[in-house]
Enzyme design. Structure first.
Site, PDB file in Angstrom:
ATOM      1  N   GLU A  47       1.181  -1.156  -0.239  1.00 61.55           N
ATOM      2  CA  GLU A  47      -0.304  -0.005  -0.236  1.00 61.55           C
ATOM      3  C   GLU A  47       0.911   1.561  -0.286  1.00 61.55           C
ATOM      4  O   GLU A  47       0.515   2.749  -0.696  1.00 61.55           O
ATOM      5  CB  GLU A  47      -1.147  -0.203   1.349  1.00 61.55           C
ATOM      6  CG  GLU A  47      -1.735   1.270   1.829  1.00 61.55           C
ATOM      7  CD  GLU A  47      -2.515   1.930   0.383  1.00 61.55           C
ATOM      8  OE1 GLU A  47      -2.631   0.715  -0.240  1.00 61.55           O
ATOM      9  OE2 GLU A  47      -2.243   2.635   0.241  1.00 61.55           O
ATOM     10  N   VAL A  50       1.894   1.299  -3.813  1.00 65.86           N
ATOM     11  CA  VAL A  50       0.384   1.675  -4.814  1.00 65.86           C
ATOM     12  C   VAL A  50      -0.830   2.116  -3.569  1.00 65.86           C
ATOM     13  O   VAL A  50      -1.406   1.720  -3.016  1.00 65.86           O
ATOM     14  CB  VAL A  50       0.037   0.737  -4.675  1.00 65.86           C
ATOM     15  CG1 VAL A  50      -0.996   0.695  -6.685  1.00 65.86           C
ATOM     16  CG2 VAL A  50       1.207  -0.695  -6.196  1.00 65.86           C
ATOM     17  N   PRO A  51      -0.927   3.315  -4.277  1.00 67.92           N
ATOM     18  CA  PRO A  51      -2.187   3.598  -3.830  1.00 67.92           C
ATOM     19  C   PRO A  51      -3.365   3.643  -3.471  1.00 67.92           C
ATOM     20  O   PRO A  51      -4.285   4.591  -4.031  1.00 67.92           O
ATOM     21  CB  PRO A  51      -1.893   5.192  -3.456  1.00 67.92           C
ATOM     22  CG  PRO A  51      -1.661   5.073  -4.885  1.00 67.92           C
ATOM     23  CD  PRO A  51      -0.881   4.566  -5.356  1.00 67.92           C
ATOM     24  N   CYS A  52      -4.198   2.481  -3.772  1.00 69.83           N
ATOM     25  CA  CYS A  52      -5.001   1.752  -4.334  1.00 69.83           C
ATOM     26  C   CYS A  52      -6.181   2.466  -3.942  1.00 69.83           C
ATOM     27  O   CYS A  52      -7.418   2.084  -4.572  1.00 69.83           O
ATOM     28  CB  CYS A  52      -4.712   0.418  -4.040  1.00 69.83           C
ATOM     29  SG  CYS A  52      -4.680   0.279  -2.095  1.00 69.83           S
ATOM     30  N   HIS A  53      -6.056   3.266  -2.806  1.00 69.05           N
ATOM     31  CA  HIS A  53      -7.225   3.503  -2.364  1.00 69.05           C
ATOM     32  C   HIS A  53      -8.673   4.987  -2.881  1.00 69.05           C
ATOM     33  O   HIS A  53      -9.276   5.043  -3.257  1.00 69.05           O
ATOM     34  CB  HIS A  53      -7.212   3.709  -1.027  1.00 69.05           C
ATOM     35  CG  HIS A  53      -5.638   5.232  -0.535  1.00 69.05           C
ATOM     36  ND1 HIS A  53      -4.785   5.315  -0.720  1.00 69.05           N
ATOM     37  CD2 HIS A  53      -6.534   7.392  -0.758  1.00 69.05           C
ATOM     38  CE1 HIS A  53      -3.864   6.378  -0.391  1.00 69.05           C
ATOM     39  NE2 HIS A  53      -4.804   7.115  -0.396  1.00 69.05           N
TER      40      HIS A  53
END
Length: 111
Positions: A47, A50-53
């Site tokens: 996370e 990779v800023p998956c939010h």
DNA sequence: CCGATGACGCGCC
DNA sequence: GGGCGCGCCATCG
């Protein structure tokens, strides 16, 4: 470079305060299979990188089961979207309602 | 091997 | 608008 890596590469480019969609990512990779983009993010290895939010669905809706399953299990049970919402709010993203991001203001255009 | 499943999307009712 | 069905395709049991 495999599919997953390409997804991560794109998501990493999304700046704070902006969001993009599963479908947009899928299309920019030459596929219509947005579900596979979701699979990639669900398997997100880190996370921190990779800023998956910052990835939502086409209506700006947050992932109902958003969770970091990187270590084999979700860290937020079935309410992961709440954590996703908090992170976005912290970056200044506005919401149309409790679970829908205001896409007209924050949608990031892929390159 | 095969059917079910899923961080999705779109068309229909 | 809400709900349902189908296409998508790698993974899983």
């Amino acid at each position: 470079m495999n599919f997953f890596e390409r997804v991560y590469q794109i998501v990493r480019k999304v700046p704070a305060g902006k969001v993009t969609t599963y479908g947009a990512i899928a299309r920019s990779l030459g596929t219509k299979d947005a579900r596979r983009v979701g699979q990639a993010l669900h398997a997100n290895p880190d996370e921190g990188e990779v800023p998956c939010h910052r990835v939502v669905d086409k209506d700006g809706r947050l992932a109902p089961n958003f969770a970091f399953s990187t270590k084999g299990r979700s860290a937020f049970g079935g309410d992961g979207w709440q954590e996703q919402r908090r992170r976005l709010l912290a970056e200044g993203v506005k919401f149309r309602d409790v679970i829908h991001v205001d896409l007209s203001k924050h949608l990031w255009k892929l390159e």
